[in-house]
Design an enzyme around this catalytic site. Structure first.
Site, PDB file in Angstrom:
ATOM      1  N   ASN A 219       0.268  -0.973   0.220  1.00 46.10           N
ATOM      2  CA  ASN A 219      -0.248   0.016  -0.039  1.00 46.10           C
ATOM      3  C   ASN A 219       0.711   1.439   0.022  1.00 46.10           C
ATOM      4  O   ASN A 219       1.953   1.150  -0.097  1.00 46.10           O
ATOM      5  CB  ASN A 219      -1.150   0.488   1.431  1.00 46.10           C
ATOM      6  CG  ASN A 219      -0.029   0.193   2.803  1.00 46.10           C
ATOM      7  OD1 ASN A 219      -0.044   0.417   3.171  1.00 46.10           O
ATOM      8  ND2 ASN A 219       0.291  -0.794   3.811  1.00 46.10           N
ATOM      9  N   LEU A 320      -2.093  -8.111  13.848  1.00 45.27           N
ATOM     10  CA  LEU A 320      -1.030  -7.676  15.258  1.00 45.27           C
ATOM     11  C   LEU A 320      -0.753  -7.280  16.008  1.00 45.27           C
ATOM     12  O   LEU A 320      -0.813  -7.365  16.947  1.00 45.27           O
ATOM     13  CB  LEU A 320       0.135  -7.153  14.553  1.00 45.27           C
ATOM     14  CG  LEU A 320       0.584  -7.658  12.681  1.00 45.27           C
ATOM     15  CD1 LEU A 320       2.053  -7.095  12.088  1.00 45.27           C
ATOM     16  CD2 LEU A 320       1.132  -8.675  13.074  1.00 45.27           C
TER      17      LEU A 320
HETATM   18  N1  CTP Z   1      -3.464  -4.362  11.346  1.00 45.57           N
HETATM   19  C1  CTP Z   1      -2.341  -4.755  12.367  1.00 45.57           C
HETATM   20  N2  CTP Z   1      -2.450  -6.334  11.418  1.00 45.57           N
HETATM   21  C2  CTP Z   1      -3.452  -5.945  10.372  1.00 45.57           C
HETATM   22  C3  CTP Z   1      -4.082  -5.330  10.297  1.00 45.57           C
HETATM   23  C4  CTP Z   1      -3.968  -3.959  10.843  1.00 45.57           C
HETATM   24  O1  CTP Z   1      -1.861  -4.954  13.676  1.00 45.57           O
HETATM   25  N3  CTP Z   1      -3.700  -7.623   9.490  1.00 45.57           N
HETATM   26  C5  CTP Z   1      -3.602  -2.859  13.101  1.00 45.57           C
HETATM   27  C6  CTP Z   1      -3.188  -1.730  12.252  1.00 45.57           C
HETATM   28  O2  CTP Z   1      -1.332  -1.690  12.020  1.00 45.57           O
HETATM   29  C7  CTP Z   1      -3.313  -0.520  12.901  1.00 45.57           C
HETATM   30  C8  CTP Z   1      -4.746  -0.579  12.640  1.00 45.57           C
HETATM   31  O3  CTP Z   1      -5.218  -2.520  12.943  1.00 45.57           O
HETATM   32  O4  CTP Z   1      -2.855   0.044  13.806  1.00 45.57           O
HETATM   33  C9  CTP Z   1      -5.913  -0.790  11.984  1.00 45.57           C
HETATM   34  O5  CTP Z   1      -5.993  -1.616  10.570  1.00 45.57           O
HETATM   35  P1  CTP Z   1      -6.695  -1.287   9.274  1.00 45.57           P
HETATM   36  O6  CTP Z   1      -6.047  -1.073   8.331  1.00 45.57           O
HETATM   37  O7  CTP Z   1      -7.447   0.221   9.844  1.00 45.57           O
HETATM   38  O8  CTP Z   1      -7.538  -1.676   9.837  1.00 45.57           O
HETATM   39  P2  CTP Z   1      -7.837  -3.790   9.875  1.00 45.57           P
HETATM   40  O9  CTP Z   1      -7.497  -4.427  11.083  1.00 45.57           O
HETATM   41  O10 CTP Z   1      -6.965  -4.719   8.558  1.00 45.57           O
HETATM   42  O11 CTP Z   1      -9.467  -4.108   9.185  1.00 45.57           O
HETATM   43  P3  CTP Z   1     -10.114  -3.030   8.231  1.00 45.57           P
HETATM   44  O12 CTP Z   1      -9.461  -3.393   7.279  1.00 45.57           O
HETATM   45  O13 CTP Z   1     -11.372  -4.912   7.790  1.00 45.57           O
HETATM   46  O14 CTP Z   1     -10.904  -2.166   8.419  1.00 45.57           O
END
Ligand code: CTP
Length: 434
Positions: A219, A320
């Site tokens: 990304n 994570l």
């Molecule tokens: N995050 C993480 N591990 C992942 C995805 C996200 O630790 N595999 C963490 C990001 O670093 C951030 C938070 O979770 O602090 C939210 O990330 P976001 O991308 O907004 O949410 P997602 O958990 O990926 O959920 P979605 O995309 O379905 O909204």
């Protein structure tokens, strides 16, 4: 470049330069400050004036450059050191040589620079630079230790590297990029090192999940928000571990941080697991790629095979942040991030509950001045008890200081956060966003 949001624009900065070879970096720094709209005056010790041209500094700062012989004049109604000391809103003392350090600590005012330092009540960012053996000399160590107790001083010790004297070791002046962040810190937060004795773990940047040796899922995150958080905490006294994916920013911005570069989500997870126990707080700013290949192709796929392979073979990258929350020891505080398009708040509120972190900074990624790849950000900081704080659009470093203040306030209620979080997160539930 000039920006209305720049905390250094219009600020009166006295640049005090003493005799270390690092002085040669100052003209470029003075030029950068002038381009950002700071008002500047420069003062040089006699040794500094042999290393760097006062004429060049006058030209670059758009103001007269002051030397010892200017201190007393029958044409001036007030002594120059008093005038400069009172004019300054901030002092950048860089480089700080062993001699100027000794004069300052002993309260000696026998040069224009040293008497100006004694006379000023402005905050001082002091960046030491000298030969490695000099830096280790007992007298210098004692003086530096004493400086730590000075009010209104943000001291930046030298970094290690190859020095101009061909010694390898500590002595190199902090990079100009970090000096600029130090000046901004004095404007945005002040000189108090409220994170001294704390350790912060930060993740930043994108991760990459490889499909084949030529393509990956990732990304556009540059890593700037996470690196700014790390630098804000560092400049406020913290030890900072930064676990980062491939960054798209000046590597000199990583100065002073304990860096742990990784590429995949799995590698980021391992690094975080290893570093988490030592941390008082964690800020999970990384933009983790959501899916990866269970088994990436070892050979490059043709474009037709690539298209066909995209429909299957994906596995979800573990959450994570969720793992960090599940593993944390009592008292450890965790800040998560949520980048959203559309109506950010309802999605963020649900995410805070789902993730279980203490704070969640939710920011729009479909606004021109927020999100990926820009220098500014805005959003909402969601906290315990449904508290919400609107973070107005500001540079990412200014936003970082607000987030670090809010995290610090959760660690220790005596660490008073900066203006905005004190109202919004430690007190009432904020009014609905306009
Ligand atoms: N995050 C993480 N591990 C992942 C995805 C996200 O630790 N595999 C963490 C990001 O670093 C951030 C938070 O979770 O602090 C939210 O990330 P976001 O991308 O907004 O949410 P997602 O958990 O990926 O959920 P979605 O995309 O379905 O909204």
């Amino acid at each position: 470049m000039r920006s209305e949001q720049d905390p250094l624009a219009g600020c009166r900065i006295l640049v005090a330069i003493s005799g270390s070879i690092a002085a040669v970096k100052l003209p470029a720094l003075v030029s950068a400050l002038a381009q950002r709209g700071a008002q500047l005056r420069c003062v040089l010790t006699p040794s500094a004036a042999r290393l760097v041209s006062p004429v060049a500094l006058a030209s670059l700062s758009r103001a007269a450059c002051h030397l010892d012989e200017d201190q007393w004049s029958h044409r001036a109604p007030r002594p120059l050191h008093v005038e400069l000391a009172e004019w300054a809103e901030l002092v950048l003392l860089a480089p700080l040589s062993a001699t100027s350090l000794a004069r300052w600590v002993q309260g000696s005012g026998d040069t224009l620079l040293s008497s100006t330092l004694l006379a000023t009540e402005a905050p001082v960012l002091a960046a030491a630079a000298m030969n490695t053996a000099m830096w280790g000399a007992p007298g210098v160590r004692r003086n530096w230790d004493q400086l730590q107790a000075f009010e209104r001083v943000l001291p930046l010790g030298p970094a290690a590297g190859l020095l101009a004297c061909d010694r390898q070791g500590a002595g190199r002046m902090a990079e100009p990029q970090q000096l600029l962040l130090g000046l901004e810190t004095l404007r945005l937060h002040g000189w108090r090192r409220d994170w001294q004795g704390r350790r912060l773990l930060v993740s930043a940047g994108p991760t990459r999940e490889w499909l084949d040796p030529a393509r990956c899922l990732t990304n556009p995150s540059s890593g700037r928000m996470g690196v700014m958080l790390a630098q804000a905490a560092l400049l406020r006294g913290a030890e900072v571990d930064l676990v980062h994916g491939p960054l798209n920013l000046d590597p000199l911005l990583l100065e002073g941080l304990h860096v742990h570069p990784v590429e995949s989500g799995a590698a980021m997870g391992q690094a975080l697991e290893q570093l988490q126990p030592a941390a008082d707080a964690v800020a999970m700013a990384a933009a983790v790629a959501d899916h990866g290949r269970a088994a990436p192709e070892l050979q490059k796929l043709s474009k037709q095979d690539l298209l066909a392979s995209l429909s299957a073979g994906w596995c979800e990258v573990p959450d994570l942040l969720g793992q960090l929350v599940a593993r944390r020891a009592a008292g450890q505080r965790i800040l998560g991030f949520a980048a959203h398009s559309g109506d950010v708040l309802p999605q963020a509120r649900a995410k805070l509950l789902r993730k279980g972190c203490d704070l969640l900074f939710a920011n729009p990624i479909d606004q021109p001045q927020a999100g990926f790849g820009v220098n500014s950000n805005e959003g909402w900081l969601l906290g315990p008890g449904e508290r919400e704080l609107r973070i107005q659009s500001a540079g990412k470093f200014a936003v970082a200081h607000q987030l670090i203040s809010a995290l610090g306030a959760l660690l220790d209620p005596l660490m008073l956060p900066a203006e905005a979080p004190r109202e919004g997160l430690a007190g009432r539930r904020a009014a609905a966003d306009p």
